[in-house]
Scaffold this motif. Structure first.
Motif, PDB file in Angstrom:
ATOM      1  N   CYS A   1      -0.198   4.896   2.546  1.00 18.20           N
ATOM      2  CA  CYS A   1      -0.817   5.039   3.546  1.00 18.20           C
ATOM      3  C   CYS A   1      -1.621   6.616   3.909  1.00 18.20           C
ATOM      4  O   CYS A   1      -2.549   5.760   4.758  1.00 18.20           O
ATOM      5  CB  CYS A   1      -0.724   3.766   3.903  1.00 18.20           C
ATOM      6  SG  CYS A   1       0.812   4.268   5.375  1.00 18.20           S
TER       7      CYS A   1
ATOM      8  N   TYR B   1       1.052  -0.907  -0.088  1.00 16.52           N
ATOM      9  CA  TYR B   1      -0.390  -0.111  -0.342  1.00 16.52           C
ATOM     10  C   TYR B   1       0.713   0.774   0.041  1.00 16.52           C
ATOM     11  O   TYR B   1       1.599   1.277   1.077  1.00 16.52           O
ATOM     12  CB  TYR B   1      -0.663   0.056   1.264  1.00 16.52           C
ATOM     13  CG  TYR B   1      -2.523   0.929   1.347  1.00 16.52           C
ATOM     14  CD1 TYR B   1      -1.944   2.056   0.504  1.00 16.52           C
ATOM     15  CD2 TYR B   1      -3.122   0.550   1.826  1.00 16.52           C
ATOM     16  CE1 TYR B   1      -3.017   3.207   0.808  1.00 16.52           C
ATOM     17  CE2 TYR B   1      -4.189   0.851   2.006  1.00 16.52           C
ATOM     18  CZ  TYR B   1      -3.980   2.251   1.417  1.00 16.52           C
ATOM     19  OH  TYR B   1      -5.342   3.719   1.532  1.00 16.52           O
TER      20      TYR B   1
ATOM     21  N   ALA C   1      -5.787   1.885   5.287  1.00 17.48           N
ATOM     22  CA  ALA C   1      -4.566   0.536   5.114  1.00 17.48           C
ATOM     23  C   ALA C   1      -5.141  -0.144   6.826  1.00 17.48           C
ATOM     24  O   ALA C   1      -5.705  -1.332   6.462  1.00 17.48           O
ATOM     25  CB  ALA C   1      -3.478   0.694   5.093  1.00 17.48           C
TER      26      ALA C   1
ATOM     27  N   ALA D   1       2.636  -1.478   4.401  1.00 21.28           N
ATOM     28  CA  ALA D   1       2.786   0.388   4.300  1.00 21.28           C
ATOM     29  C   ALA D   1       3.828   0.941   3.703  1.00 21.28           C
ATOM     30  O   ALA D   1       4.643   0.931   4.397  1.00 21.28           O
ATOM     31  CB  ALA D   1       1.290   1.040   4.781  1.00 21.28           C
TER      32      ALA D   1
ATOM     33  N   SER E   1       0.158   6.406  11.361  1.00 17.87           N
ATOM     34  CA  SER E   1      -0.189   4.776  10.401  1.00 17.87           C
ATOM     35  C   SER E   1       0.737   4.693  11.311  1.00 17.87           C
ATOM     36  O   SER E   1      -0.336   3.093  11.462  1.00 17.87           O
ATOM     37  CB  SER E   1      -0.117   5.106   9.392  1.00 17.87           C
ATOM     38  OG  SER E   1       1.774   4.849   8.891  1.00 17.87           O
TER      39      SER E   1
ATOM     40  N   GLU F   1       5.048   5.344   3.479  1.00 22.71           N
ATOM     41  CA  GLU F   1       4.338   6.607   3.604  1.00 22.71           C
ATOM     42  C   GLU F   1       5.507   7.544   3.650  1.00 22.71           C
ATOM     43  O   GLU F   1       5.821   7.021   4.624  1.00 22.71           O
ATOM     44  CB  GLU F   1       3.244   6.422   5.070  1.00 22.71           C
ATOM     45  CG  GLU F   1       3.161   8.797   4.654  1.00 22.71           C
ATOM     46  CD  GLU F   1       2.190   9.092   4.044  1.00 22.71           C
ATOM     47  OE1 GLU F   1       2.821  10.038   3.051  1.00 22.71           O
ATOM     48  OE2 GLU F   1       0.978   8.399   3.189  1.00 22.71           O
TER      49      GLU F   1
ATOM     50  N   GLY G   1      -3.388   5.851   7.654  1.00 26.29           N
ATOM     51  CA  GLY G   1      -3.158   5.029   8.475  1.00 26.29           C
ATOM     52  C   GLY G   1      -4.740   3.802   8.248  1.00 26.29           C
ATOM     53  O   GLY G   1      -4.868   2.756   8.181  1.00 26.29           O
TER      54      GLY G   1
END
Length: 141
Positions: A21, A18, A27, A41, A52, A43, A24
């Motif tokens: 994200c 992902y 997700a 993920a 997140s 980011e 979060g």
């Protein structure tokens, strides 16, 4: 990303990447829906990444870090989610995109949130893994 889009991820996916994200929350909703999957993920925004990190999935600061983790796991990516924000992530270079494509399972699901659907030809080239002609990122990458 809307629930409608992430529900396109096959329930038997065991490794989902992902990108972008955000905080979060989306997700985490995906991870709760499919608790058996490994959700990685990325980011790049520090504030969003810190938010997140409260959830039960791995969050990295770059796609290169995610690639290293994927290699540690030794399994292909079953699904790839790319949020609109990640299109501008400086860590998603041409070289990294090519490496991601090589790690996709054949027939992997790709769910991409595209801000401008008028660029559909570029999107089709990206989906096909033909990114060498894209000069948006540093050509030395």
């Amino acid at each position: 990303m809307s629930e409608e889009l992430w529900r396109k991820i096959p329930p038997d996916s065991d490794l989902v990447l992902y990108l972008g994200c955000g905080d979060g929350s989306q997700a985490e909703a995906l991870r709760r829906q499919y608790p058996q999957m490994i959700l990685l993920a990325v980011e790049s925004n520090d504030d969003l990444r810190r938010k997140s990190e409260q959830y039960s999935f791995e969050v990295m600061d770059s796609t290169a870090a995610a690639l290293a983790r994927i290699d540690q796991l030794g399994r292909p990516i079953n699904a790839w989610i790319l949020e609109r924000r990640a299109w501008h992530d400086e860590t998603l270079t041409l070289k990294v995109r090519a490496q991601l494509f090589r790690r996709l399972q054949p027939g992997a699901t790709r769910v991409w949130d595209v801000g401008n659907s008028q660029h559909w030809q570029k999107i089709l080239r990206l989906l096909a893994g033909k990114t060498a002609d894209e000069k948006r990122f540093n050509p030395d990458d």
